[in-house]
Design a protein around this motif. Structure first.
Motif, PDB file in Angstrom:
ATOM      1  N   HIS A  58       0.840  -1.366   0.028  1.00 54.28           N
ATOM      2  CA  HIS A  58       0.103  -0.115  -0.073  1.00 54.28           C
ATOM      3  C   HIS A  58       0.929   1.207  -0.091  1.00 54.28           C
ATOM      4  N   LEU A  59       0.132   2.128  -0.522  1.00 56.27           N
ATOM      5  CA  LEU A  59       1.139   3.720  -0.348  1.00 56.27           C
ATOM      6  C   LEU A  59       0.538   4.298   0.785  1.00 56.27           C
ATOM      7  N   VAL A  60       1.289   4.564   1.782  1.00 58.80           N
ATOM      8  CA  VAL A  60       1.222   5.180   2.951  1.00 58.80           C
ATOM      9  C   VAL A  60       1.490   6.540   3.201  1.00 58.80           C
ATOM     10  N   PHE A  61       0.801   7.451   3.262  1.00 58.06           N
ATOM     11  CA  PHE A  61       1.220   8.919   3.885  1.00 58.06           C
ATOM     12  C   PHE A  61       1.141   9.012   5.393  1.00 58.06           C
ATOM     13  N   GLY A  62       2.179   9.757   5.820  1.00 60.65           N
ATOM     14  CA  GLY A  62       1.947   9.876   7.234  1.00 60.65           C
ATOM     15  C   GLY A  62       2.963  11.055   7.766  1.00 60.65           C
ATOM     16  N   THR A  63       2.691  11.767   8.974  1.00 62.17           N
ATOM     17  CA  THR A  63       3.227  12.703   9.506  1.00 62.17           C
ATOM     18  C   THR A  63       4.274  12.727  10.733  1.00 62.17           C
ATOM     19  N   LEU A  64       5.144  13.373  10.816  1.00 62.21           N
ATOM     20  CA  LEU A  64       5.955  13.301  12.007  1.00 62.21           C
ATOM     21  C   LEU A  64       6.293  14.601  12.421  1.00 62.21           C
ATOM     22  N   HIS A  65       6.593  15.155  13.780  1.00 60.79           N
ATOM     23  CA  HIS A  65       7.006  16.383  14.060  1.00 60.79           C
ATOM     24  C   HIS A  65       8.730  16.526  14.163  1.00 60.79           C
ATOM     25  N   THR A  66       9.124  16.310  13.006  1.00 62.48           N
ATOM     26  CA  THR A  66      10.862  16.240  13.098  1.00 62.48           C
ATOM     27  C   THR A  66      11.139  17.360  11.984  1.00 62.48           C
ATOM     28  N   THR A  67      12.293  17.773  11.807  1.00 56.81           N
ATOM     29  CA  THR A  67      12.902  18.572  10.978  1.00 56.81           C
ATOM     30  C   THR A  67      13.985  17.836   9.993  1.00 56.81           C
ATOM     31  N   GLY A  68      14.125  17.593   8.890  1.00 54.48           N
ATOM     32  CA  GLY A  68      14.912  16.933   8.074  1.00 54.48           C
ATOM     33  C   GLY A  68      14.775  15.343   8.047  1.00 54.48           C
ATOM     34  N   ALA A  69      15.225  15.018   6.934  1.00 63.60           N
ATOM     35  CA  ALA A  69      15.035  13.480   6.677  1.00 63.60           C
ATOM     36  C   ALA A  69      15.879  12.609   7.320  1.00 63.60           C
ATOM     37  N   ALA A  70      17.273  13.085   7.681  1.00 64.04           N
ATOM     38  CA  ALA A  70      18.125  12.314   8.686  1.00 64.04           C
ATOM     39  C   ALA A  70      17.328  12.045  10.131  1.00 64.04           C
ATOM     40  N   LYS A  71      16.763  13.459  10.774  1.00 61.72           N
ATOM     41  CA  LYS A  71      16.234  13.273  11.951  1.00 61.72           C
ATOM     42  C   LYS A  71      14.958  12.516  11.945  1.00 61.72           C
ATOM     43  N   THR A  72      14.370  12.499  10.828  1.00 64.37           N
ATOM     44  CA  THR A  72      12.894  11.596  10.695  1.00 64.37           C
ATOM     45  C   THR A  72      13.355  10.084  10.750  1.00 64.37           C
ATOM     46  N   ILE A  73      14.132   9.618  10.064  1.00 65.84           N
ATOM     47  CA  ILE A  73      14.687   8.383  10.105  1.00 65.84           C
ATOM     48  C   ILE A  73      15.055   7.941  11.421  1.00 65.84           C
ATOM     49  N   ASP A  74      15.943   8.681  12.081  1.00 72.05           N
ATOM     50  CA  ASP A  74      16.333   8.509  13.459  1.00 72.05           C
ATOM     51  C   ASP A  74      15.228   8.361  14.416  1.00 72.05           C
ATOM     52  N   ARG A  75      14.374   9.377  14.384  1.00 70.00           N
ATOM     53  CA  ARG A  75      13.158   9.442  15.168  1.00 70.00           C
ATOM     54  C   ARG A  75      12.289   8.191  14.993  1.00 70.00           C
ATOM     55  N   VAL A  76      11.981   7.436  13.919  1.00 75.10           N
ATOM     56  CA  VAL A  76      11.424   6.389  13.447  1.00 75.10           C
ATOM     57  C   VAL A  76      12.046   5.148  14.214  1.00 75.10           C
ATOM     58  N   VAL A  77      13.289   5.200  13.844  1.00 76.19           N
ATOM     59  CA  VAL A  77      13.958   3.807  14.541  1.00 76.19           C
ATOM     60  C   VAL A  77      14.102   3.882  16.011  1.00 76.19           C
ATOM     61  N   ASN A  78      14.252   5.224  16.433  1.00 73.83           N
ATOM     62  CA  ASN A  78      14.542   5.173  18.125  1.00 73.83           C
ATOM     63  C   ASN A  78      13.051   5.139  18.648  1.00 73.83           C
ATOM     64  N   ALA A  79      12.047   4.933  17.857  1.00 71.05           N
ATOM     65  CA  ALA A  79      10.609   4.745  18.616  1.00 71.05           C
ATOM     66  C   ALA A  79      10.626   3.070  19.329  1.00 71.05           C
ATOM     67  N   PHE A  80      11.430   2.448  18.289  1.00 74.26           N
ATOM     68  CA  PHE A  80      11.317   1.111  18.646  1.00 74.26           C
ATOM     69  C   PHE A  80      12.574   0.529  19.651  1.00 74.26           C
ATOM     70  N   PRO A  81      12.156  -0.582  20.448  1.00 72.77           N
ATOM     71  CA  PRO A  81      13.204  -1.034  21.196  1.00 72.77           C
ATOM     72  C   PRO A  81      14.680  -1.521  20.632  1.00 72.77           C
ATOM     73  N   THR A  82      15.502  -1.459  21.586  1.00 70.45           N
ATOM     74  CA  THR A  82      16.880  -1.533  20.751  1.00 70.45           C
ATOM     75  C   THR A  82      17.062  -2.758  20.032  1.00 70.45           C
ATOM     76  N   ASN A  83      16.642  -3.854  20.629  1.00 70.08           N
ATOM     77  CA  ASN A  83      16.836  -5.065  19.910  1.00 70.08           C
ATOM     78  C   ASN A  83      16.040  -5.110  18.529  1.00 70.08           C
ATOM     79  N   GLN A  84      15.076  -4.373  18.161  1.00 67.81           N
ATOM     80  CA  GLN A  84      14.534  -4.320  17.137  1.00 67.81           C
ATOM     81  C   GLN A  84      14.756  -3.197  15.965  1.00 67.81           C
ATOM     82  N   GLN A  85      15.728  -2.467  16.502  1.00 67.57           N
ATOM     83  CA  GLN A  85      16.411  -1.074  15.566  1.00 67.57           C
ATOM     84  C   GLN A  85      16.868  -1.780  14.260  1.00 67.57           C
TER      85      GLN A  85
END
Length: 361
Positions: A221-248
């Motif tokens: 599916h094509l999924v559109f979403g929003t996050l309160h981050t600025t910049g692509a790099a910080k966005t990727i980091d924000r998504v990854v850091n939302a998960f437990p360390t063993n899943q990152q």
């Protein structure tokens, strides 16, 4: 309340703030202005609040400390309302939702963003701070899909619904959190059984929602979403850091394959006339970018964006310079909002030197 809402609409203000011990306040072109009149008392704010809320919403405020909902002011405008308790008193913030859907050209989105609307699957994130126009950008994108694609069932999941979309070429299902479905994650899971082609997630605010959105993108599916981050790099980091360390590590691999693009945006005050102008950064997921995401080297993504114009990428700093050269934003805004102030300052000095030489000739 009717008079205050009429003022917001006639002035073209973005927000209305209702608080105890201060007159009503409107936000116009990013600046707060007090409405002439006495400061509000606790009974005033409660009366204003009750004029637009239901008993169920008031119960939510008392039990949870707040409630969010959409509110129609006749045929003139819609508002997104946040009611809350503050030092024991009621407070409100009402954001005006423009009734007219803007085109991507009116918003100022680069043409390369249009290609994202025809991707068969994947994750497209629109990011930026609160009030940066993310909802308006996404509504514009959904409207184009709705007008141009007869192969699309669009499901939007919002809290609350802001822009109403009529069925055009596509079929649109709009679900409101706490009204039609209990939460974002549940709505995404249910959506997968409703023959969706495009899913819009109004806010990816928690691990469960982020996980469900990534799964939906992975399953075609094509999924559109929003996050309160600025910049692509910080966005990727924000998504990854939302998960437990063993899943990152696994999430990085998933993101490297499902991400189509990240659009980051800011709204800056214009210097040529009253109003604001949107500036953008666009990251498109190329094999090089995917490798950086997978290998946890997101700090290098900006370099790929700067050299990725042929893939439709746009760097924030180049966009800022462009708007400055057009006379839309001030030099101060360029410097304070840039990702690399030192290089930007050098570039601005070069531009000034070129102007001086041209003037001498």
């Amino acid at each position: 309340m009717s008079d205050l809402l009429q003022l917001v609409v006639s002035e073209g203000a973005a927000d209305l703030h209702i608080r105890v011990n201060v007159p009503p306040v409107i936000r116009l072109h990013g600046v707060l202005h007090r409405v002439e009149g006495p400061s509000l008392k606790p009974e005033d704010t409660e009366e204003l609040m009750r004029s637009i809320t239901s008993e169920e919403q008031i119960r939510q405020v008392r039990e949870r400390g707040g409630a969010d909902f959409g509110f129609a002011f006749g045929e003139l405008a819609r508002f997104r309302v946040s009611v809350f308790k503050e030092r024991g008193n009621f407070g409100l913030v009402l954001r005006q939702i423009p009734t007219k859907l803007l085109t991507m050209e009116q918003i100022g989105l680069p043409p390369s963003a249009r290609e994202l609307l025809y991707k068969p699957r994947g994750l497209v994130l629109v990011t930026g701070p609160t009030g940066s126009g993310k909802t308006t950008t996404l509504a514009s994108m959904i409207n184009i899909i709705n007008e141009e694609r007869d192969d699309a069932h669009i499901i939007t999941i919002e809290d609350p619904i802001e822009y109403y979309h009529k069925h055009k070429k596509a079929v649109v299902t709009q679900r409101e959190v706490n009204v039609d479905v209990p939460n974002f994650a549940e709505a995404i899971r249910r959506a997968l059984r409703q023959d969706p082609d495009i899913i819009l997630v109004g806010e990816m605010r928690d691990l469960e929602t982020i996980d469900a959105a990534i799964t939906a993108a992975e399953t075609g599916h094509l999924v559109f979403g929003t996050l309160h981050t600025t910049g692509a790099a910080k966005t990727i980091d924000r998504v990854v850091n939302a998960f437990p360390t063993n899943q990152q590590e696994q999430i990085r691999i998933q993101l490297s394959t499902v991400t189509q693009a990240i659009i980051s945006q800011l709204l800056l005050p214009r210097c040529d006339k009253p109003g604001r102008v949107a500036v953008f950064e666009i990251m498109v997921n190329t094999p090089s970018v995917a490798a950086l995401i997978r290998d946890n080297k997101t700090f290098r993504i900006n370099s790929d964006i700067q050299t990725g114009a042929k893939y439709g990428m746009v760097s924030l700093d180049s966009f800022l310079i462009e708007k400055y050269q057009m006379g839309l934003i001030s030099q101060e805004e360029v410097i304070t909002k840039s990702q690399d102030p030192t290089t930007i300052l050098q570039k601005l000095q070069e531009l000034e030197s070129e102007k001086a030489l041209a003037a001498e000739r």
